[in-house]
Design an enzyme around this catalytic site. Structure first.
Site, PDB file in Angstrom:
ATOM      1  N   GLN A   1      30.020  34.258  36.187  1.00  0.00           N
ATOM      2  CA  GLN A   1      29.616  35.546  35.629  1.00  0.00           C
ATOM      3  C   GLN A   1      28.296  35.454  34.870  1.00  0.00           C
ATOM      4  O   GLN A   1      27.663  36.474  34.614  1.00  0.00           O
ATOM      5  CB  GLN A   1      30.702  36.114  34.721  1.00  0.00           C
ATOM      6  CG  GLN A   1      31.922  36.571  35.502  1.00  0.00           C
ATOM      7  CD  GLN A   1      32.962  37.129  34.582  1.00  0.00           C
ATOM      8  OE1 GLN A   1      33.715  36.398  33.950  1.00  0.00           O
ATOM      9  NE2 GLN A   1      32.985  38.451  34.480  1.00  0.00           N
TER      10      GLN A   1
ATOM     11  N   HIS B   1      37.689  34.090  39.540  1.00  0.00           N
ATOM     12  CA  HIS B   1      36.217  34.101  39.556  1.00  0.00           C
ATOM     13  C   HIS B   1      35.659  32.776  40.073  1.00  0.00           C
ATOM     14  O   HIS B   1      34.616  32.756  40.730  1.00  0.00           O
ATOM     15  CB  HIS B   1      35.660  34.341  38.151  1.00  0.00           C
ATOM     16  CG  HIS B   1      35.555  35.778  37.767  1.00  0.00           C
ATOM     17  ND1 HIS B   1      34.738  36.669  38.412  1.00  0.00           N
ATOM     18  CD2 HIS B   1      36.161  36.471  36.772  1.00  0.00           C
ATOM     19  CE1 HIS B   1      34.849  37.858  37.837  1.00  0.00           C
ATOM     20  NE2 HIS B   1      35.701  37.765  36.836  1.00  0.00           N
TER      21      HIS B   1
ATOM     22  N   GLY C   1      37.727  37.067  28.203  1.00  0.00           N
ATOM     23  CA  GLY C   1      37.449  35.859  28.971  1.00  0.00           C
ATOM     24  C   GLY C   1      36.163  35.976  29.754  1.00  0.00           C
ATOM     25  O   GLY C   1      35.679  37.075  30.038  1.00  0.00           O
TER      26      GLY C   1
ATOM     27  N   CYS D   1      37.124  43.996  34.042  1.00  0.00           N
ATOM     28  CA  CYS D   1      36.283  42.814  34.198  1.00  0.00           C
ATOM     29  C   CYS D   1      34.923  43.084  33.570  1.00  0.00           C
ATOM     30  O   CYS D   1      34.388  44.186  33.695  1.00  0.00           O
ATOM     31  CB  CYS D   1      36.128  42.499  35.687  1.00  0.00           C
ATOM     32  SG  CYS D   1      35.148  41.045  36.046  1.00  0.00           S
ATOM     33  N   LEU D   2      34.367  42.071  32.916  1.00  0.00           N
ATOM     34  CA  LEU D   2      33.046  42.212  32.311  1.00  0.00           C
ATOM     35  C   LEU D   2      31.966  42.491  33.360  1.00  0.00           C
ATOM     36  O   LEU D   2      30.933  43.083  33.047  1.00  0.00           O
ATOM     37  CB  LEU D   2      32.687  40.971  31.507  1.00  0.00           C
ATOM     38  CG  LEU D   2      33.593  40.673  30.310  1.00  0.00           C
ATOM     39  CD1 LEU D   2      33.166  39.370  29.637  1.00  0.00           C
ATOM     40  CD2 LEU D   2      33.594  41.819  29.330  1.00  0.00           C
TER      41      LEU D   2
ATOM     42  N   HIS E   1      42.990  35.798  36.235  1.00  0.00           N
ATOM     43  CA  HIS E   1      41.786  36.601  36.493  1.00  0.00           C
ATOM     44  C   HIS E   1      40.536  35.725  36.451  1.00  0.00           C
ATOM     45  O   HIS E   1      39.711  35.766  37.362  1.00  0.00           O
ATOM     46  CB  HIS E   1      41.690  37.719  35.444  1.00  0.00           C
ATOM     47  CG  HIS E   1      40.464  38.548  35.549  1.00  0.00           C
ATOM     48  ND1 HIS E   1      40.476  39.822  36.063  1.00  0.00           N
ATOM     49  CD2 HIS E   1      39.165  38.299  35.213  1.00  0.00           C
ATOM     50  CE1 HIS E   1      39.250  40.316  36.036  1.00  0.00           C
ATOM     51  NE2 HIS E   1      38.427  39.409  35.518  1.00  0.00           N
ATOM     52  N   GLU E   2      40.400  34.924  35.402  1.00  0.00           N
ATOM     53  CA  GLU E   2      39.196  34.098  35.258  1.00  0.00           C
ATOM     54  C   GLU E   2      39.144  32.987  36.305  1.00  0.00           C
ATOM     55  O   GLU E   2      38.075  32.682  36.830  1.00  0.00           O
ATOM     56  CB  GLU E   2      39.099  33.520  33.848  1.00  0.00           C
ATOM     57  CG  GLU E   2      38.979  34.560  32.745  1.00  0.00           C
ATOM     58  CD  GLU E   2      37.831  35.539  32.907  1.00  0.00           C
ATOM     59  OE1 GLU E   2      36.803  35.206  33.547  1.00  0.00           O
ATOM     60  OE2 GLU E   2      37.955  36.664  32.389  1.00  0.00           O
TER      61      GLU E   2
END
Length: 175
Positions: A52, A135, A47, A89-90, A131-132
């Site tokens: 991000q 953000h 995701g 996380c990215l 999670h997303e």
């Protein structure tokens, strides 16, 4: 379409609250296209949220291996149960932490045509959605961790999460 740079932990944009998308302009379409291309640029990505890639808009893209999802102005409207597991996380590559999340969520969102939709999710999909969506409000998984350490995926080194949060709030990347 273009692959965008994913902002690293410590970038102040990751701590900001995103604005809703009120109309589908060419710029918003480009952002969504770029998000999709960025998600698929490397294998294993589940995701990606708009902040991000430096865009403070309420948009998320996901693919957990069962098909692509695009959520505009997403909002969790129901939730139940709980599960705890390792999350990464990215923006925090190679580090994972133990996070408690709801096991089931009902998501209200818009598609690209700005039509209202809903999705019921559980398990890993529910975790990724939460999670997303965090953000979009400037919340990172390290803010929700159950214990005091992040773990590096290769070396298994443990890093105190409070050190990471302090660094993130100061816009300094030391990991």
């Amino acid at each position: 379409m273009a692959v965008r740079e994913i902002l690293p932990f410590g970038d102040p944009v990751l701590r900001k609250k995103c604005r809703p998308i009120t109309e589908m302009t060419p710029r918003m379409e480009q952002m969504l296209n770029d998000m999709k291309e960025t998600l698929y640029d490397k294998p294993g990505r589940a995701g990606l949220a708009a902040p991000q890639i430096g865009m403070l808009r309420r948009a998320v893209v996901m693919d957990l291996g069962e098909g692509f999802h695009e959520f505009i102005n997403p909002e969790i409207v129901e939730c139940s149960g709980e599960q705890t597991g390792m999350e990464g996380c990215l923006s925090y590559p190679h580090y994972y932490g133990n996070v408690k999340r709801y096991d089931k969520v009902k998501l209200a969102y818009m598609n690209r045509e700005l039509e209202q939709k809903t999705l019921e999710a559980e398990g890993y999909l529910a975790v990724c959605i939460q999670h997303e969506l965090d953000h979009l409000d400037g919340v990172l998984f390290v803010d929700r961790m159950e214990d005091a350490f992040l773990v590096h995926e290769h070396s298994h080194d443990r890093v105190p999460v409070m050190d990471v949060i302090k660094l993130s709030n100061q816009n300094v990347c030391k990991l």
